[in-house]
Design a protein around this motif. Sequence first.
Motif, short mmCIF file in Angstrom:
data_model
loop_
_atom_site.label_atom_id
_atom_site.label_comp_id
_atom_site.label_asym_id
_atom_site.label_seq_id
_atom_site.Cartn_x
_atom_site.Cartn_y
_atom_site.Cartn_z
N SER A 2 -94.49 60.48 23.19
CA SER A 2 -94.48 59.63 24.37
C SER A 2 -93.09 59.58 25.00
N THR A 3 -93.10 59.44 26.30
CA THR A 3 -91.83 59.23 27.00
C THR A 3 -91.64 57.75 27.27
N GLY A 4 -92.43 56.93 26.60
CA GLY A 4 -92.38 55.48 26.80
C GLY A 4 -91.13 54.87 26.22
N SER A 5 -91.05 53.57 26.29
CA SER A 5 -89.88 52.86 25.80
C SER A 5 -90.29 51.86 24.73
N VAL A 6 -89.32 51.42 23.95
CA VAL A 6 -89.55 50.42 22.91
C VAL A 6 -88.78 49.17 23.30
N ARG A 7 -89.41 48.02 23.19
CA ARG A 7 -88.75 46.76 23.50
C ARG A 7 -88.90 45.84 22.30
N PHE A 8 -87.78 45.38 21.75
CA PHE A 8 -87.82 44.46 20.62
C PHE A 8 -87.92 43.04 21.16
N MET A 9 -88.84 42.29 20.61
CA MET A 9 -89.08 40.92 21.07
C MET A 9 -88.95 39.98 19.88
N ASN A 10 -88.40 38.84 20.10
CA ASN A 10 -88.43 37.77 19.10
C ASN A 10 -88.46 36.46 19.87
N SER A 11 -89.65 35.89 19.96
CA SER A 11 -89.80 34.70 20.79
C SER A 11 -89.06 33.50 20.21
N LEU A 81 -100.38 36.31 0.76
CA LEU A 81 -100.18 36.72 2.14
C LEU A 81 -98.98 35.97 2.69
N PHE A 82 -98.04 36.70 3.27
CA PHE A 82 -96.88 36.07 3.89
C PHE A 82 -97.00 36.30 5.40
N ASP A 83 -97.06 35.24 6.15
CA ASP A 83 -97.22 35.30 7.60
C ASP A 83 -95.88 35.68 8.23
N VAL A 84 -95.76 36.93 8.68
CA VAL A 84 -94.51 37.40 9.29
C VAL A 84 -94.63 37.47 10.82
N SER A 85 -95.67 36.89 11.36
CA SER A 85 -95.89 37.01 12.81
C SER A 85 -94.84 36.26 13.63
N HIS A 86 -94.01 35.44 12.98
CA HIS A 86 -92.93 34.75 13.70
C HIS A 86 -91.66 35.61 13.76
N MET A 87 -91.67 36.73 13.09
CA MET A 87 -90.49 37.59 13.07
C MET A 87 -90.52 38.54 14.26
N GLY A 88 -89.52 39.39 14.38
CA GLY A 88 -89.40 40.31 15.51
C GLY A 88 -90.66 41.11 15.76
N GLN A 89 -90.89 41.43 16.99
CA GLN A 89 -92.05 42.22 17.39
C GLN A 89 -91.57 43.43 18.17
N ILE A 90 -92.35 44.50 18.10
CA ILE A 90 -92.05 45.70 18.87
C ILE A 90 -93.21 45.94 19.81
N ARG A 91 -92.92 46.17 21.05
CA ARG A 91 -93.96 46.51 22.02
C ARG A 91 -93.67 47.91 22.55
N TRP A 92 -94.65 48.79 22.41
CA TRP A 92 -94.52 50.17 22.85
C TRP A 92 -95.08 50.29 24.26
N HIS A 93 -94.37 51.00 25.11
CA HIS A 93 -94.81 51.20 26.49
C HIS A 93 -94.81 52.70 26.79
N GLY A 94 -95.71 53.12 27.62
CA GLY A 94 -95.78 54.53 28.02
C GLY A 94 -97.22 55.00 28.00
N LYS A 95 -97.46 56.11 28.70
CA LYS A 95 -98.84 56.57 28.84
C LYS A 95 -99.44 57.09 27.54
N ASP A 96 -98.63 57.59 26.60
CA ASP A 96 -99.13 58.14 25.34
C ASP A 96 -98.78 57.25 24.15
N GLN A 97 -98.75 55.95 24.36
CA GLN A 97 -98.29 55.05 23.31
C GLN A 97 -99.15 55.11 22.05
#
Length: 104
Positions: A2-11, A81-97
């Motif tokens: 992919s030629t997409g981009s990666v964006r790191f998120m942590n709300s 089970l350890f809930d890690v959904s509050h930790m950093g997130q990665i969102r992939w963008h692009g046509k072939d993600q």
Amino acid sequence: MSTGSVRFMNSAFAKIHRIGGRRSFATSENLVKTSLNELHKELGGDMVPFAGYELPVLYKGENGGVMKEHLWCRDDGKAALFDVSHMGQIRWHGKDQADFLEKI
């Protein structure tokens, strides 16, 4: 690939704001709830504010408590089970993600 981009998120960091000139994390009135929030509560989670989220610090009841929780996930046939959904997130963008994620 992919030629997409990666964006790191942590709300959690997005929830930091200034009160009286000092940095302050979100108050209990505006805590973010994870996808597992209701399950944590149903299972007796003692919910506390943590980095802008409402998370369980331990579980109450007959099977709760730090030592019992520690031993539970070490018994044969059991898991934790350890809930890690509050930790950093990665969102992939692009046509072939989807294809890109399959390759990595």
